[in-house]
Design a protein around this motif. Structure first.
Motif, short mmCIF file in Angstrom:
data_model
loop_
_atom_site.label_atom_id
_atom_site.label_comp_id
_atom_site.label_asym_id
_atom_site.label_seq_id
_atom_site.Cartn_x
_atom_site.Cartn_y
_atom_site.Cartn_z
N ALA A 12 0.84 -1.06 0.05
CA ALA A 12 0.06 0.33 0.19
C ALA A 12 0.89 1.14 0.03
O ALA A 12 0.60 2.17 -0.56
N ASN A 13 1.98 1.30 0.86
CA ASN A 13 2.82 2.57 0.87
C ASN A 13 3.46 2.71 -0.47
O ASN A 13 3.63 3.69 -1.06
N LYS A 14 3.86 1.54 -1.20
CA LYS A 14 4.53 1.60 -2.42
C LYS A 14 3.41 2.19 -3.51
O LYS A 14 4.08 2.84 -4.22
N LYS A 15 2.24 1.69 -3.39
CA LYS A 15 1.21 2.14 -4.35
C LYS A 15 1.06 3.47 -4.14
O LYS A 15 1.01 4.35 -5.12
N TRP A 16 1.05 4.07 -2.87
CA TRP A 16 1.00 5.68 -2.54
C TRP A 16 1.96 6.38 -3.18
O TRP A 16 1.63 7.31 -3.94
#
Length: 69
Positions: A12-16
């Motif tokens: 999720a962090n990488k996607k953000w």
């Protein structure tokens, strides 16, 4: 603060980060500037930075005035 992130949280962090590249760049640069000022800046550095900050502040306020015309 030492807890590990789950794989889902990491994804999720990488996607953000991928969706918000400019915001991420801004946050990193701001953090770097604060850390430098807090931990490393000399008196001469701070004097120069105060001038740069003042100039930037004036520039932004002039831009706001121009946009309100």
């Amino acid at each position: 603060m030492g807890e590990k992130l789950s794989e889902a949280h990491i994804r999720a962090n990488k996607k953000w980060d991928e969706k918000n590249k400019e915001r991420k760049k801004y946050i990193v640069k701001r953090s770097t500037a604060k850390g430098f000022i807090r931990d490393y800046a000399t008196d001469d550095d701070l004097t120069e930075l105060l001038t740069l900050i003042s100039d930037r502040h004036k520039f932004l306020h002039e831009r706001i005035k121009d946009n309100n015309k």
